[in-house]
Write an enzyme that holds these catalytic residues in place. Structure first.
Site, PDB file in Angstrom:
ATOM      1  N   HIS A 101       5.077  -0.544   5.479  1.00 41.85           N
ATOM      2  CA  HIS A 101       6.161  -1.476   5.777  1.00 41.85           C
ATOM      3  C   HIS A 101       6.630  -1.272   7.215  1.00 41.85           C
ATOM      4  O   HIS A 101       6.900  -0.146   7.636  1.00 41.85           O
ATOM      5  CB  HIS A 101       7.315  -1.212   4.796  1.00 41.85           C
ATOM      6  CG  HIS A 101       8.615  -1.851   5.162  1.00 41.85           C
ATOM      7  ND1 HIS A 101       9.005  -3.080   4.672  1.00 41.85           N
ATOM      8  CD2 HIS A 101       9.632  -1.424   5.959  1.00 41.85           C
ATOM      9  CE1 HIS A 101      10.207  -3.379   5.150  1.00 41.85           C
ATOM     10  NE2 HIS A 101      10.610  -2.395   5.937  1.00 41.85           N
ATOM     11  N   ASP A 134       1.129   1.951  -1.655  1.00 46.15           N
ATOM     12  CA  ASP A 134       0.108   0.905  -1.635  1.00 46.15           C
ATOM     13  C   ASP A 134       0.272  -0.067  -0.460  1.00 46.15           C
ATOM     14  O   ASP A 134      -0.330  -1.137  -0.440  1.00 46.15           O
ATOM     15  CB  ASP A 134       0.120   0.121  -2.945  1.00 46.15           C
ATOM     16  CG  ASP A 134       1.475  -0.547  -3.223  1.00 46.15           C
ATOM     17  OD1 ASP A 134       2.450  -0.278  -2.477  1.00 46.15           O
ATOM     18  OD2 ASP A 134       1.552  -1.327  -4.187  1.00 46.15           O
ATOM     19  N   HIS A 135       1.090   0.304   0.523  1.00 43.20           N
ATOM     20  CA  HIS A 135       1.238  -0.542   1.705  1.00 43.20           C
ATOM     21  C   HIS A 135       2.001   0.216   2.791  1.00 43.20           C
ATOM     22  O   HIS A 135       2.579   1.271   2.533  1.00 43.20           O
ATOM     23  CB  HIS A 135       1.980  -1.843   1.379  1.00 43.20           C
ATOM     24  CG  HIS A 135       3.429  -1.664   1.038  1.00 43.20           C
ATOM     25  ND1 HIS A 135       3.863  -1.237  -0.209  1.00 43.20           N
ATOM     26  CD2 HIS A 135       4.560  -1.843   1.775  1.00 43.20           C
ATOM     27  CE1 HIS A 135       5.181  -1.166  -0.230  1.00 43.20           C
ATOM     28  NE2 HIS A 135       5.636  -1.530   0.969  1.00 43.20           N
ATOM     29  N   ASP A 146       5.009  -6.231   5.164  1.00 46.98           N
ATOM     30  CA  ASP A 146       4.277  -5.209   4.426  1.00 46.98           C
ATOM     31  C   ASP A 146       2.796  -5.403   4.705  1.00 46.98           C
ATOM     32  O   ASP A 146       2.253  -6.492   4.487  1.00 46.98           O
ATOM     33  CB  ASP A 146       4.552  -5.327   2.928  1.00 46.98           C
ATOM     34  CG  ASP A 146       5.970  -4.917   2.566  1.00 46.98           C
ATOM     35  OD1 ASP A 146       6.648  -4.317   3.422  1.00 46.98           O
ATOM     36  OD2 ASP A 146       6.401  -5.207   1.432  1.00 46.98           O
ATOM     37  N   HIS A 189       5.913   3.237  -1.629  1.00 45.52           N
ATOM     38  CA  HIS A 189       5.139   2.737  -0.490  1.00 45.52           C
ATOM     39  C   HIS A 189       3.747   3.372  -0.426  1.00 45.52           C
ATOM     40  O   HIS A 189       3.180   3.532   0.650  1.00 45.52           O
ATOM     41  CB  HIS A 189       5.893   3.001   0.825  1.00 45.52           C
ATOM     42  CG  HIS A 189       7.050   2.073   1.037  1.00 45.52           C
ATOM     43  ND1 HIS A 189       8.192   2.142   0.288  1.00 45.52           N
ATOM     44  CD2 HIS A 189       7.216   1.041   1.902  1.00 45.52           C
ATOM     45  CE1 HIS A 189       9.038   1.205   0.679  1.00 45.52           C
ATOM     46  NE2 HIS A 189       8.468   0.515   1.650  1.00 45.52           N
ATOM     47  N   HIS A 218      13.451  -7.314   4.690  1.00 40.37           N
ATOM     48  CA  HIS A 218      12.772  -8.560   4.331  1.00 40.37           C
ATOM     49  C   HIS A 218      13.775  -9.711   4.241  1.00 40.37           C
ATOM     50  O   HIS A 218      13.427 -10.866   4.494  1.00 40.37           O
ATOM     51  CB  HIS A 218      12.041  -8.409   2.999  1.00 40.37           C
ATOM     52  CG  HIS A 218      10.822  -7.550   3.057  1.00 40.37           C
ATOM     53  ND1 HIS A 218       9.619  -7.994   3.567  1.00 40.37           N
ATOM     54  CD2 HIS A 218      10.609  -6.261   2.678  1.00 40.37           C
ATOM     55  CE1 HIS A 218       8.717  -7.024   3.496  1.00 40.37           C
ATOM     56  NE2 HIS A 218       9.297  -5.969   2.957  1.00 40.37           N
ATOM     57  N   TYR A 236       6.619   7.835   1.235  1.00 39.49           N
ATOM     58  CA  TYR A 236       7.965   7.297   1.031  1.00 39.49           C
ATOM     59  C   TYR A 236       7.966   6.597  -0.328  1.00 39.49           C
ATOM     60  O   TYR A 236       6.981   5.929  -0.680  1.00 39.49           O
ATOM     61  CB  TYR A 236       8.313   6.303   2.139  1.00 39.49           C
ATOM     62  CG  TYR A 236       9.750   5.837   2.134  1.00 39.49           C
ATOM     63  CD1 TYR A 236      10.749   6.626   2.698  1.00 39.49           C
ATOM     64  CD2 TYR A 236      10.109   4.623   1.549  1.00 39.49           C
ATOM     65  CE1 TYR A 236      12.075   6.211   2.687  1.00 39.49           C
ATOM     66  CE2 TYR A 236      11.433   4.201   1.535  1.00 39.49           C
ATOM     67  CZ  TYR A 236      12.410   5.006   2.105  1.00 39.49           C
ATOM     68  OH  TYR A 236      13.723   4.589   2.078  1.00 39.49           O
TER      69      TYR A 236
END
Length: 244
Positions: free
Chosen positions: A228, A225-226, A193, A223, A186, A220
């Site tokens: 990447h 909730d999204h 994301d 992660h 990022h 992972y």
């Protein structure tokens, strides 16, 4: 919706004007978008800045695990990506980028060169200057543009289902505030994301064929909730709950 409708109206007017005065529709649409115009047909063996601009827009049309270089050299891999782009949009898939290919690209981009379904604002909720990250502001913004074009390809392959972005570029301050990794992509502007629908696993699985070297999803750490996606020097795919 208003933005898209206005763009379509402007493109239609320019195409009609081109037909009247003998200017090609592709050229008219490009100038109307105030973005980038290709002035020659490109094929294997071509090189230059116009090839790089093409590579930015077709880098999401690759095979699983492949990453297309933005090197300005129209080689076999660029030709293969162009073929996939052409086939996806109902064009003759010959790997040669000519007027019809460019016309489709013009129809898919806005005046600032972003693809029609994504904006710089979605890729940067940190600050408006793109500064404070691991690279210069100009590089971070350029990286975000490349990511958006990959997401545009991914979105189309998913059936033109909207893709929602919860986080993109972060300065070091923004990254620290959200508890991001000190080496997070990022900070370079090339990460996004993804949330919402399709499912996180579907997004992670699809991302494998769109030029993303970093894919992290359910399974992972941090992660769940999204999903990447990013472009990093080395490949890291990890979403164990998704079979990745």
């Amino acid at each position: 919706m208003l933005k898209r409708t206005t763009r379509l109206l402007v493109s239609f007017v320019m195409v009609m004007a081109g037909a009247v005065i003998g200017v090609g529709a592709a050229s008219g649409t490009a100038q109307a978008a105030s973005c980038y115009t290709w002035n020659r047909t490109l094929s294997q063996g071509s090189s230059g800045a116009d090839v790089t601009q093409l590579q930015i827009r077709v880098a999401g049309w690759v095979t699983s695990g492949e990453r297309l270089s933005y090197d300005g050299q129209y080689g076999a891999r660029t030709a293969a990506a162009v073929k996939k782009f052409q086939a996806a949009y109902g064009l003759s898939a010959d790997g040669v980028a000519g007027p019809k290919t460019f016309s489709k690209i013009y129809a898919l981009q806005d005046a600032d060169c972003t693809p029609i379904h994504f904006t710089y604002g979605e890729l940067n909720r940190c600050n408006s200057t793109w500064s404070g990250g691991a690279v210069s502001a100009a590089t971070a913004k350029a990286n975000a543009l490349k990511t958006m074009w990959k997401l545009e390809a991914m979105r189309h392959q998913l059936g033109d289902v909207p893709i929602q972005i919860s986080s993109g570029f972060r300065s070091y301050a923004c990254n620290k505030a959200v508890g991001g990794s000190a080496t997070s992509r990022h900070l370079y502007g090339d990460a996004a994301d993804l949330v919402g629908s399709p499912s996180f696993c579907r997004l992670a699985q699809q991302a494998r064929t769109h030029g993303f070297s970093q894919i992290l999803g359910p399974g992972y750490p941090d992660h769940s909730d999204h999903t990447h996606v990013a472009f990093s020097p080395s490949q890291l795919w990890s979403a164990s709950r998704c079979g990745i």
